[in-house]
Motif scaffolding. Structure first.
Motif, PDB file in Angstrom:
ATOM      1  N   GLU A 113      33.701  79.714  46.796  1.00 57.27           N
ATOM      2  CA  GLU A 113      31.912  79.353  46.708  1.00 57.27           C
ATOM      3  C   GLU A 113      31.153  78.774  46.018  1.00 57.27           C
ATOM      4  O   GLU A 113      30.504  77.622  47.028  1.00 57.27           O
ATOM      5  CB  GLU A 113      31.156  80.726  46.152  1.00 57.27           C
ATOM      6  N   LYS A 114      31.339  78.242  44.612  1.00 55.03           N
ATOM      7  CA  LYS A 114      30.731  77.163  43.733  1.00 55.03           C
ATOM      8  C   LYS A 114      31.012  75.625  44.255  1.00 55.03           C
ATOM      9  O   LYS A 114      30.597  74.967  44.513  1.00 55.03           O
ATOM     10  CB  LYS A 114      31.625  77.512  42.399  1.00 55.03           C
ATOM     11  N   ILE A 115      32.312  75.684  44.946  1.00 56.24           N
ATOM     12  CA  ILE A 115      32.480  74.767  44.996  1.00 56.24           C
ATOM     13  C   ILE A 115      32.600  74.333  46.535  1.00 56.24           C
ATOM     14  O   ILE A 115      32.903  73.735  47.563  1.00 56.24           O
ATOM     15  CB  ILE A 115      34.523  74.140  44.723  1.00 56.24           C
ATOM     16  N   GLY A 116      31.944  75.208  47.862  1.00 54.70           N
ATOM     17  CA  GLY A 116      31.843  74.923  48.560  1.00 54.70           C
ATOM     18  C   GLY A 116      33.342  74.938  49.616  1.00 54.70           C
ATOM     19  O   GLY A 116      33.337  74.214  50.560  1.00 54.70           O
ATOM     20  N   LEU A 117      33.703  75.868  49.212  1.00 56.83           N
ATOM     21  CA  LEU A 117      35.038  75.910  49.990  1.00 56.83           C
ATOM     22  C   LEU A 117      35.442  77.655  50.374  1.00 56.83           C
ATOM     23  O   LEU A 117      36.695  78.032  50.246  1.00 56.83           O
ATOM     24  CB  LEU A 117      36.115  75.605  49.422  1.00 56.83           C
ATOM     25  N   ARG A 118      34.312  78.270  50.596  1.00 51.71           N
ATOM     26  CA  ARG A 118      34.711  79.828  50.716  1.00 51.71           C
ATOM     27  C   ARG A 118      35.478  79.836  52.382  1.00 51.71           C
ATOM     28  O   ARG A 118      34.762  78.358  53.205  1.00 51.71           O
ATOM     29  CB  ARG A 118      33.500  80.146  50.977  1.00 51.71           C
ATOM     30  N   SER A 129      41.589  67.980  52.938  1.00 51.02           N
ATOM     31  CA  SER A 129      41.114  66.396  52.426  1.00 51.02           C
ATOM     32  C   SER A 129      41.417  66.363  51.083  1.00 51.02           C
ATOM     33  O   SER A 129      41.592  67.272  49.987  1.00 51.02           O
ATOM     34  CB  SER A 129      40.586  65.532  52.977  1.00 51.02           C
ATOM     35  N   GLY A 130      40.707  64.332  50.628  1.00 45.03           N
ATOM     36  CA  GLY A 130      41.571  64.316  49.159  1.00 45.03           C
ATOM     37  C   GLY A 130      40.234  64.399  48.181  1.00 45.03           C
ATOM     38  O   GLY A 130      40.190  65.467  47.519  1.00 45.03           O
ATOM     39  N   GLY A 131      39.053  64.724  49.173  1.00 45.68           N
ATOM     40  CA  GLY A 131      38.133  65.442  48.459  1.00 45.68           C
ATOM     41  C   GLY A 131      38.152  66.875  48.004  1.00 45.68           C
ATOM     42  O   GLY A 131      37.761  68.039  47.204  1.00 45.68           O
ATOM     43  N   GLN A 132      38.651  67.376  49.258  1.00 41.45           N
ATOM     44  CA  GLN A 132      38.676  68.964  49.378  1.00 41.45           C
ATOM     45  C   GLN A 132      39.853  69.703  47.783  1.00 41.45           C
ATOM     46  O   GLN A 132      39.568  70.465  46.926  1.00 41.45           O
ATOM     47  CB  GLN A 132      39.337  69.997  50.249  1.00 41.45           C
ATOM     48  N   ALA A 133      40.784  68.714  47.911  1.00 41.80           N
ATOM     49  CA  ALA A 133      42.250  69.092  47.055  1.00 41.80           C
ATOM     50  C   ALA A 133      41.624  68.854  46.163  1.00 41.80           C
ATOM     51  O   ALA A 133      42.036  69.550  44.813  1.00 41.80           O
ATOM     52  CB  ALA A 133      42.889  68.345  47.094  1.00 41.80           C
ATOM     53  N   GLN A 134      40.684  67.828  45.289  1.00 45.31           N
ATOM     54  CA  GLN A 134      40.385  67.991  43.845  1.00 45.31           C
ATOM     55  C   GLN A 134      39.490  68.547  43.709  1.00 45.31           C
ATOM     56  O   GLN A 134      39.333  69.248  42.632  1.00 45.31           O
ATOM     57  CB  GLN A 134      40.109  66.203  43.774  1.00 45.31           C
ATOM     58  N   ARG A 135      38.217  68.697  44.638  1.00 46.03           N
ATOM     59  CA  ARG A 135      37.683  70.345  44.646  1.00 46.03           C
ATOM     60  C   ARG A 135      38.618  71.406  44.299  1.00 46.03           C
ATOM     61  O   ARG A 135      38.264  72.231  42.789  1.00 46.03           O
ATOM     62  CB  ARG A 135      36.722  70.703  45.238  1.00 46.03           C
ATOM     63  N   VAL A 136      39.727  71.093  44.732  1.00 48.05           N
ATOM     64  CA  VAL A 136      40.393  73.235  44.222  1.00 48.05           C
ATOM     65  C   VAL A 136      41.263  73.030  43.048  1.00 48.05           C
ATOM     66  O   VAL A 136      41.170  73.863  41.676  1.00 48.05           O
ATOM     67  CB  VAL A 136      41.103  72.775  44.880  1.00 48.05           C
ATOM     68  N   ALA A 137      40.999  71.237  42.804  1.00 43.35           N
ATOM     69  CA  ALA A 137      41.811  71.186  41.406  1.00 43.35           C
ATOM     70  C   ALA A 137      40.508  71.866  40.131  1.00 43.35           C
ATOM     71  O   ALA A 137      41.360  71.920  39.387  1.00 43.35           O
ATOM     72  CB  ALA A 137      42.518  70.129  40.652  1.00 43.35           C
ATOM     73  N   LEU A 138      39.250  71.547  40.490  1.00 43.60           N
ATOM     74  CA  LEU A 138      38.493  71.079  39.422  1.00 43.60           C
ATOM     75  C   LEU A 138      38.307  72.878  39.426  1.00 43.60           C
ATOM     76  O   LEU A 138      38.649  73.406  37.964  1.00 43.60           O
ATOM     77  CB  LEU A 138      37.095  70.288  39.602  1.00 43.60           C
ATOM     78  N   ASP A 159      36.611  58.543  48.639  1.00 41.83           N
ATOM     79  CA  ASP A 159      35.124  57.955  49.031  1.00 41.83           C
ATOM     80  C   ASP A 159      34.042  57.783  47.931  1.00 41.83           C
ATOM     81  O   ASP A 159      33.533  58.808  47.949  1.00 41.83           O
ATOM     82  CB  ASP A 159      35.048  57.422  50.432  1.00 41.83           C
ATOM     83  N   ALA A 160      32.944  56.971  48.394  1.00 46.29           N
ATOM     84  CA  ALA A 160      31.910  57.267  47.336  1.00 46.29           C
ATOM     85  C   ALA A 160      30.802  58.348  47.505  1.00 46.29           C
ATOM     86  O   ALA A 160      30.074  59.086  46.828  1.00 46.29           O
ATOM     87  CB  ALA A 160      30.652  55.754  48.257  1.00 46.29           C
ATOM     88  N   MET A 161      30.836  59.121  48.890  1.00 47.86           N
ATOM     89  CA  MET A 161      30.389  60.071  49.545  1.00 47.86           C
ATOM     90  C   MET A 161      31.011  61.067  48.514  1.00 47.86           C
ATOM     91  O   MET A 161      30.008  61.908  48.374  1.00 47.86           O
ATOM     92  CB  MET A 161      29.891  59.976  51.146  1.00 47.86           C
ATOM     93  N   THR A 162      31.691  61.033  48.763  1.00 54.90           N
ATOM     94  CA  THR A 162      32.353  62.433  48.296  1.00 54.90           C
ATOM     95  C   THR A 162      32.379  62.626  46.674  1.00 54.90           C
ATOM     96  O   THR A 162      32.373  63.398  46.676  1.00 54.90           O
ATOM     97  CB  THR A 162      34.315  62.548  48.960  1.00 54.90           C
ATOM     98  N   ARG A 163      32.691  61.491  46.026  1.00 55.16           N
ATOM     99  CA  ARG A 163      32.395  61.447  45.136  1.00 55.16           C
ATOM    100  C   ARG A 163      30.835  61.441  44.368  1.00 55.16           C
ATOM    101  O   ARG A 163      30.954  62.696  43.484  1.00 55.16           O
ATOM    102  CB  ARG A 163      32.887  59.451  44.322  1.00 55.16           C
ATOM    103  N   LEU A 164      29.460  61.733  45.241  1.00 53.27           N
ATOM    104  CA  LEU A 164      28.647  61.805  44.238  1.00 53.27           C
ATOM    105  C   LEU A 164      28.555  63.585  44.873  1.00 53.27           C
ATOM    106  O   LEU A 164      28.044  64.706  43.753  1.00 53.27           O
ATOM    107  CB  LEU A 164      27.640  61.308  45.486  1.00 53.27           C
ATOM    108  N   GLU A 165      29.001  63.794  45.532  1.00 56.83           N
ATOM    109  CA  GLU A 165      29.055  64.940  46.189  1.00 56.83           C
ATOM    110  C   GLU A 165      29.567  66.325  45.167  1.00 56.83           C
ATOM    111  O   GLU A 165      29.893  67.040  44.282  1.00 56.83           O
ATOM    112  CB  GLU A 165      30.098  65.347  47.314  1.00 56.83           C
ATOM    113  N   LEU A 166      30.888  65.386  44.674  1.00 61.72           N
ATOM    114  CA  LEU A 166      31.814  66.579  43.414  1.00 61.72           C
ATOM    115  C   LEU A 166      31.235  66.069  42.334  1.00 61.72           C
ATOM    116  O   LEU A 166      31.373  66.946  41.323  1.00 61.72           O
ATOM    117  CB  LEU A 166      33.684  65.322  43.648  1.00 61.72           C
ATOM    118  N   GLN A 167      30.223  65.190  41.942  1.00 60.42           N
ATOM    119  CA  GLN A 167      29.890  64.660  40.698  1.00 60.42           C
ATOM    120  C   GLN A 167      28.667  65.968  40.469  1.00 60.42           C
ATOM    121  O   GLN A 167      28.067  66.242  39.315  1.00 60.42           O
ATOM    122  CB  GLN A 167      28.969  63.134  40.717  1.00 60.42           C
ATOM    123  N   ASP A 168      27.873  65.877  41.955  1.00 60.83           N
ATOM    124  CA  ASP A 168      27.183  67.727  41.536  1.00 60.83           C
ATOM    125  C   ASP A 168      28.066  68.632  41.701  1.00 60.83           C
ATOM    126  O   ASP A 168      27.591  69.705  40.822  1.00 60.83           O
ATOM    127  CB  ASP A 168      26.287  67.212  42.925  1.00 60.83           C
TER     128      ASP A 168
END
Ligand SMILES: Nc1ncnc2c1ncn2[C@@H]1O[C@H](COP(=O)(O)OP(=O)(O)OP(=O)(O)O)[C@@H](O)[C@H]1O
Ligand SMILES: [Mg+2]
Length: 251
Positions: A113-118, A129-138, A159-168
């Motif tokens: 839920e917290k990483i937006g992958l419910r 995707s790469g961003g989703q996988a990194q969220r799972v790793a976190l 990519d820049a957009m995903t990076r900003l989202e993951l920083q949040d």
């Protein structure tokens, strides 16, 4: 408190990767580490994670000396390093295998839920995707509630957009868990936006050039003049460190 005292690493081939690195990091503090390629940032994290032994110096956590990998210290890398033979939920729950499954399922759901992958529980890693996988790793690294999270350029392949989202997402997770964090990044903006303090390093041998107190309240505004001033200061210090050391590119 994570206490790093006079840490040095000379690799067997004679490379002096880290020299006399000392820093005390308060519980729950977020410290970023920046510096040109080869200035010892990854070496520092490998020493802190116990993956590599220091040539000299000591690391202690809440007064307890760390000399090998510790369950209270987790690390995430640039590439997610997930288990491809496990689902998303089983990857996140990997460190919770000792708990009754109802409990671990609950924590995994909360993490998703917290990483937006419910709804992604039963997906395979290759379906992300790469961003989703990194969220799972976190999420996997934080679900066991480590005292310390080390992150080695966790967003630099995105990519820049995903990076900003993951920083949040990272800030949300960090706040929720009160984790002490050491984040290596090449991105000055990322360091200024996320960190309480930024360690600027210089190479040959890798060492601290300066520790900058960001001193801005949270939630920070990415567009603010104060943040721009911190970024300018960091850029100046980095340029200086590279000029002084013969000018390798910022990697
Ligand atoms: N296993 C190793 N054996 C020998 N030398 C190494 C080893 N790992 C790193 N080095 C050397 O130590 C120095 C610091 O490397 P390190 O990977 O810590 O730098 P870094 O700051 O993470 O660089 P980058 O920004 O490119 O990731 C470099 O000169 C590197 O070549
Ligand atoms: Mg590195």
């Amino acid at each position: 408190m994570l206490d790093i005292s006079s840490l040095s690493k000379i690799y067997p081939n004679g490379t002096h990767a880290l020299q006399d690195f000392s820093l005390s990091i308060a519980r729950g503090e977020l410290v970023a580490v920046i510096g040109g390629s080869g200035c010892g940032k990854s070496t520092l994290l490998r020493l802190l994670s116990g993956l590599e032994a220091p040539t000299q110096g000591e690391i202690s956590l809440e007064g307890r000396r760390l000399t090998e990998p510790d369950p209270l210290v987790n690390i995430v890398f640039q590439e997610p390093r997930l288990f491809p033979w496990l689902t998303v939920a089983d990857n996140i729950g990997f460190g919770l295998r000792h708990l009754p499954s109802s409990e671990s399922d609950e924590q995994v759901s909360a993490a998703l839920e917290k990483i937006g992958l419910r709804g992604y529980e039963n997906r395979w890693i290759k379906e992300l995707s790469g961003g989703q996988a990194q969220r799972v790793a976190l999420a996997r690294a934080l679900v066991t509630k480590p005292a310390v999270l080390l992150a080695d350029e966790p967003f630099s392949a995105l990519d820049a957009m995903t990076r900003l989202e993951l920083q949040d997402h990272l800030l949300d997770l960090w706040r929720a868990n009160a984790t002490t964090m050491l984040l290596v990044t090449h991105d000055i903006e990322e360091a200024a936006f996320l960190a309480d303090r930024v360690v600027v390093m210089r190479p040959w041998p890798g060492r601290i050039q300066e520790v900058v107190d960001v001193g801005l309240p949270r939630r920070r505004n990415r567009m603010s003049g104060e943040l721009a001033a911190v970024k300018r200061r960091l850029s100046g210090l980095l340029a200086h460190s590279l000029n002084d050391s013969g000018g390798t590119a910022i990697g």
